[in-house]
Structures are given as structure tokens and as C-alpha cells.
Motif scaffolding. Structure first.
Motif, PDB file in Angstrom:
ATOM      1  N   ARG A 125      -0.379  12.871   3.355  1.00 62.50           N
ATOM      2  CA  ARG A 125       0.379  14.089   3.062  1.00 62.50           C
ATOM      3  C   ARG A 125       1.783  13.774   2.565  1.00 62.50           C
ATOM      4  NH1 ARG A 125       2.353  16.824   8.268  1.00 62.50           N
ATOM      5  NH2 ARG A 125       3.963  15.237   7.894  1.00 62.50           N
ATOM      6  N   ASP A 126       2.418  12.754   3.163  1.00 60.94           N
ATOM      7  CA  ASP A 126       3.823  12.488   2.877  1.00 60.94           C
ATOM      8  C   ASP A 126       4.040  11.543   1.712  1.00 60.94           C
ATOM      9  OD1 ASP A 126       4.316  14.117   5.006  1.00 60.94           O
ATOM     10  OD2 ASP A 126       4.950  12.526   6.376  1.00 60.94           O
ATOM     11  N   GLY A 127       2.968  10.884   1.264  1.00 65.93           N
ATOM     12  CA  GLY A 127       3.126   9.974   0.125  1.00 65.93           C
ATOM     13  C   GLY A 127       3.617  10.737  -1.100  1.00 65.93           C
ATOM     14  N   GLY A 128       4.563  10.155  -1.787  1.00 67.76           N
ATOM     15  CA  GLY A 128       5.160  10.874  -2.913  1.00 67.76           C
ATOM     16  C   GLY A 128       4.456  10.683  -4.224  1.00 67.76           C
ATOM     17  N   ALA A 129       3.491   9.749  -4.272  1.00 68.97           N
ATOM     18  CA  ALA A 129       2.816   9.502  -5.549  1.00 68.97           C
ATOM     19  C   ALA A 129       1.790  10.589  -5.822  1.00 68.97           C
ATOM     20  CB  ALA A 129       2.124   8.146  -5.523  1.00 68.97           C
ATOM     21  N   PRO A 130       1.681  11.045  -7.054  1.00 70.92           N
ATOM     22  CA  PRO A 130       0.680  12.040  -7.390  1.00 70.92           C
ATOM     23  C   PRO A 130      -0.739  11.516  -7.226  1.00 70.92           C
ATOM     24  CG  PRO A 130       1.711  11.169  -9.378  1.00 70.92           C
ATOM     25  CD  PRO A 130       2.509  10.652  -8.214  1.00 70.92           C
ATOM     26  N   ALA A 131      -0.934  10.198  -7.327  1.00 73.84           N
ATOM     27  CA  ALA A 131      -2.261   9.597  -7.141  1.00 73.84           C
ATOM     28  C   ALA A 131      -2.063   8.166  -6.733  1.00 73.84           C
ATOM     29  CB  ALA A 131      -3.065   9.658  -8.441  1.00 73.84           C
ATOM     30  N   PHE A 132      -2.941   7.673  -5.893  1.00 74.87           N
ATOM     31  CA  PHE A 132      -2.925   6.275  -5.466  1.00 74.87           C
ATOM     32  C   PHE A 132      -3.973   5.580  -6.323  1.00 74.87           C
ATOM     33  CE2 PHE A 132      -4.160   2.753  -2.630  1.00 74.87           C
ATOM     34  CZ  PHE A 132      -2.908   2.224  -2.386  1.00 74.87           C
ATOM     35  N   LEU A 165       0.831  -1.207   0.000  1.00 74.35           N
ATOM     36  CA  LEU A 165       0.000   0.000   0.000  1.00 74.35           C
ATOM     37  C   LEU A 165       0.865   1.256   0.000  1.00 74.35           C
ATOM     38  CD1 LEU A 165      -2.825  -0.876   2.559  1.00 74.35           C
ATOM     39  CD2 LEU A 165      -3.184  -0.074   0.226  1.00 74.35           C
ATOM     40  N   LEU A 166       1.884   1.266   0.840  1.00 74.26           N
ATOM     41  CA  LEU A 166       2.716   2.464   0.984  1.00 74.26           C
ATOM     42  C   LEU A 166       3.674   2.629  -0.194  1.00 74.26           C
ATOM     43  CD1 LEU A 166       3.382   2.219   4.813  1.00 74.26           C
ATOM     44  CD2 LEU A 166       1.744   3.673   3.622  1.00 74.26           C
ATOM     45  N   LEU A 167       4.146   1.525  -0.741  1.00 72.22           N
ATOM     46  CA  LEU A 167       4.983   1.626  -1.946  1.00 72.22           C
ATOM     47  C   LEU A 167       4.179   2.229  -3.095  1.00 72.22           C
ATOM     48  CD1 LEU A 167       6.859  -1.815  -1.855  1.00 72.22           C
ATOM     49  CD2 LEU A 167       7.881   0.458  -1.491  1.00 72.22           C
ATOM     50  N   ARG A 168       2.949   1.796  -3.242  1.00 69.67           N
ATOM     51  CA  ARG A 168       2.103   2.310  -4.316  1.00 69.67           C
ATOM     52  C   ARG A 168       1.721   3.761  -4.078  1.00 69.67           C
ATOM     53  NH1 ARG A 168      -2.554  -1.782  -3.869  1.00 69.67           N
ATOM     54  NH2 ARG A 168      -3.603  -0.415  -5.355  1.00 69.67           N
ATOM     55  N   ALA A 169       1.750   4.181  -2.826  1.00 66.98           N
ATOM     56  CA  ALA A 169       1.440   5.578  -2.512  1.00 66.98           C
ATOM     57  C   ALA A 169       2.635   6.487  -2.755  1.00 66.98           C
ATOM     58  CB  ALA A 169       0.994   5.694  -1.058  1.00 66.98           C
ATOM     59  N   GLY A 170       3.784   5.912  -3.116  1.00 65.15           N
ATOM     60  CA  GLY A 170       4.928   6.731  -3.471  1.00 65.15           C
ATOM     61  C   GLY A 170       6.055   6.757  -2.467  1.00 65.15           C
ATOM     62  N   PHE A 171       5.950   6.005  -1.380  1.00 72.19           N
ATOM     63  CA  PHE A 171       7.025   5.995  -0.396  1.00 72.19           C
ATOM     64  C   PHE A 171       8.197   5.168  -0.909  1.00 72.19           C
ATOM     65  CE2 PHE A 171       3.416   7.063   2.292  1.00 72.19           C
ATOM     66  CZ  PHE A 171       3.955   8.061   3.106  1.00 72.19           C
ATOM     67  N   ALA A 172       9.405   5.628  -0.612  1.00 73.64           N
ATOM     68  CA  ALA A 172      10.605   4.862  -0.935  1.00 73.64           C
ATOM     69  C   ALA A 172      10.604   3.586  -0.101  1.00 73.64           C
ATOM     70  CB  ALA A 172      11.849   5.690  -0.634  1.00 73.64           C
ATOM     71  N   PRO A 173      11.284   2.535  -0.545  1.00 72.30           N
ATOM     72  CA  PRO A 173      11.250   1.260   0.184  1.00 72.30           C
ATOM     73  C   PRO A 173      11.550   1.374   1.676  1.00 72.30           C
ATOM     74  CG  PRO A 173      12.237   0.918  -1.960  1.00 72.30           C
ATOM     75  CD  PRO A 173      12.012   2.409  -1.831  1.00 72.30           C
ATOM     76  N   ALA A 174      12.609   2.068   2.023  1.00 71.82           N
ATOM     77  CA  ALA A 174      12.967   2.183   3.443  1.00 71.82           C
ATOM     78  C   ALA A 174      11.886   2.920   4.223  1.00 71.82           C
ATOM     79  CB  ALA A 174      14.309   2.899   3.592  1.00 71.82           C
TER      80      ALA A 174
END
Length: 234
Positions: free
Chosen positions: A225-232, A137-146
Motif C-alpha cells: 500500500r505504501d510503496g510509491g512506485a506505480p508498478a514493481f 526490493l523496497l527501493l524498486r517498489a518506490g520507497f525513499a532511501p531512508a
């Protein structure tokens, strides 16, 4: 010769107990969960499990190396039941809210296992599947792996901790009496000695109840707020 010994051992393990049941890991887990949730569930022992199954307690060790191993299997079973049918949707917040709610309700439904589930790494198939799904879920939201790993840990640890905190061994009437005593005391504190508590005394009843809903929404807001993806986008 070796093959026949293995077959004989399997047959020995599959013989019915004196109660007429055939032991299996699933049956042992079912029985232990029933005992834990029932009267005297805080006094579990392998002997008591054996009695409930109509089997010699030593037979249980053919399936689990210890009572602790059984408890971890029970905890993994509960994770699987809680998350059955969970499918992440296109909205990050809604998906996390659903996942957290499932875990929280399961913890509350089985209070005697709450502390174990909050503190232990289970490494069972259901727990591992939830970890994979949550990190995904978080990877798809744009978070880096770590960051996805760290944020997932923070999120789930908080859910488990709040659920465990909300599980109490006190009778409901005692909890209510403790809260009313605290509120009466805090509401009457003098302004000179406790200026801040005195200033908000009319709002102190808001401290009653679980912190889970409010903390969950704060965590989700930060993750969105912190997710880096422009859209989930599911």
C-alpha cells in the motif's frame, strides 16, 4: 626471512590433526553446526569442538578469535543456505513472502541458534547480501532511501522475532498441555468479570499456533500500500 616465516606458519596451520583432517574455517563451521544441532548442543565449548575435530582446542584460535566468532560464522552460513537461489520476482509481495518464509524455516530448523540470529548483527557476506537484496526490493517498489532502510529493518526484525518466539525448549506435549490449560481457563471466565473474553470464547482456539502467517500478510499489505512506485516491474 620474513617470507619464509609466513610460509612456515601456513604449513603449520595446514598440517593434519591427529584425526587426519586438515582444519579450515569451513570445516570448523560444519562441525560446530553439527554439534549445536545434536545432543548436548546447548553445552558448546572450544574444547568440545577441538575434540570433535581431533585437534588441540588452541588450533581453532588460528581460524577464529573466539567461540562467539564461530557462532556468528555459523549463523551467516545458515543465512546463505536459506537464501540460496532466492531471486526477487516482479511482484513485491511474493518476493517478500518468499524471503520471509526462507528465513523463518531456517530459524525453526536450527532452534538453538534462533536467539543469536534474532538479536545479533552478523556482518557476514551472506547477511550483507540479503540486506542489499531486501533494501533493493523496497527501493524498486518506490520507497525513499531512508524509508526503505527503516521498512526493511522493521520487516526482517519482525520475521526473526516471530521465528524466535515460535522456537521453544519445551517438549511438544508440555506446550500442548499448557495451551489446553489456558484455553480451558479462558473459555470458562465469567462474563461479569471478563466481558470481552467471554464474548469471543468460541473463537479463542484461533490463538493457538504461530502468529507468523497473519503478521507477515499484514506487513506485506502495508508495504504494498505504501510503496510509491506505480508498478514493481522487476
Amino acid at each position: 626471512m620474513e617470507s619464509s616465516r609466513r610460509v612456515s606458519a601456513v604449513r603449520a596451520r595446514r598440517r593434519p590433526t591427529r584425526a587426519g583432517v586438515v582444519l579450515s574455517t569451513e570445516l570448523i563451521v560444519d562441525t560446530v553446526l553439527r554439534l549445536i544441532d545434536g545432543p548436548g548442543g546447548d553445552k558448546l565449548s572450544v574444547r568440545r569442538v577441538g575434540t570433535a575435530l581431533g585437534a588441540d582446542p588452541t588450533a581453532i584460535y588460528r581460524y577464529f578469535r573466539s567461540l562467539d566468532a564461530i557462532l556468528l560464522a555459523v549463523a551467516d552460513r545458515l543465512i546463505g543456505e536459506a537464501t540460496a537461489g532466492f531471486v526477487p520476482g516482479p511482484d513485491l509481495g511474493a518476493s517478500l513472502r518468499d524471503l520471509a518464509g526462507r528465513i523463518y524455516r531456517s530459524m525453526r530448523a536450527h532452534p538453538r541458534l534462533a536467539q543469536l540470529r534474532a538479536h545479533r548483527f552478523i556482518a557476514g557476506p551472506h547477511e550483507l547480501q540479503v540486506v542489499d537484496t531486501g533494501i533493493g526490493l523496497l527501493l524498486r517498489a518506490g520507497f525513499a532511501p531512508a524509508d526503505a532502510v527503516r521498512r526493511y529493518r522493521d520487516f526482517t526484525d519482525t520475521v526473526f522475532a516471530l521465528a524466535a518466539l515460535d522456537v521453544s525448549d519445551l517438549p511438544p506435549e508440555q506446550e500442548r498441555a499448557d495451551w489446553e490449560t489456558w484455553l480451558d481457563t479462558a473459555s470458562g471466565l465469567p462474563a461479569d468479570d471478563y466481558p470481552n473474553v467471554h464474548a469471543v470464547r468460541g473463537h479463542l482456539p484461533a490463538m493457538a499456533g504461530s502468529a507468523f502467517p497473519g503478521v507477515l500478510e499484514m506487513m506485506i499489505a502495508v508495504l504494498e500500500r505504501d510503496g510509491g512506485a506505480p508498478a514493481f516491474d522487476g
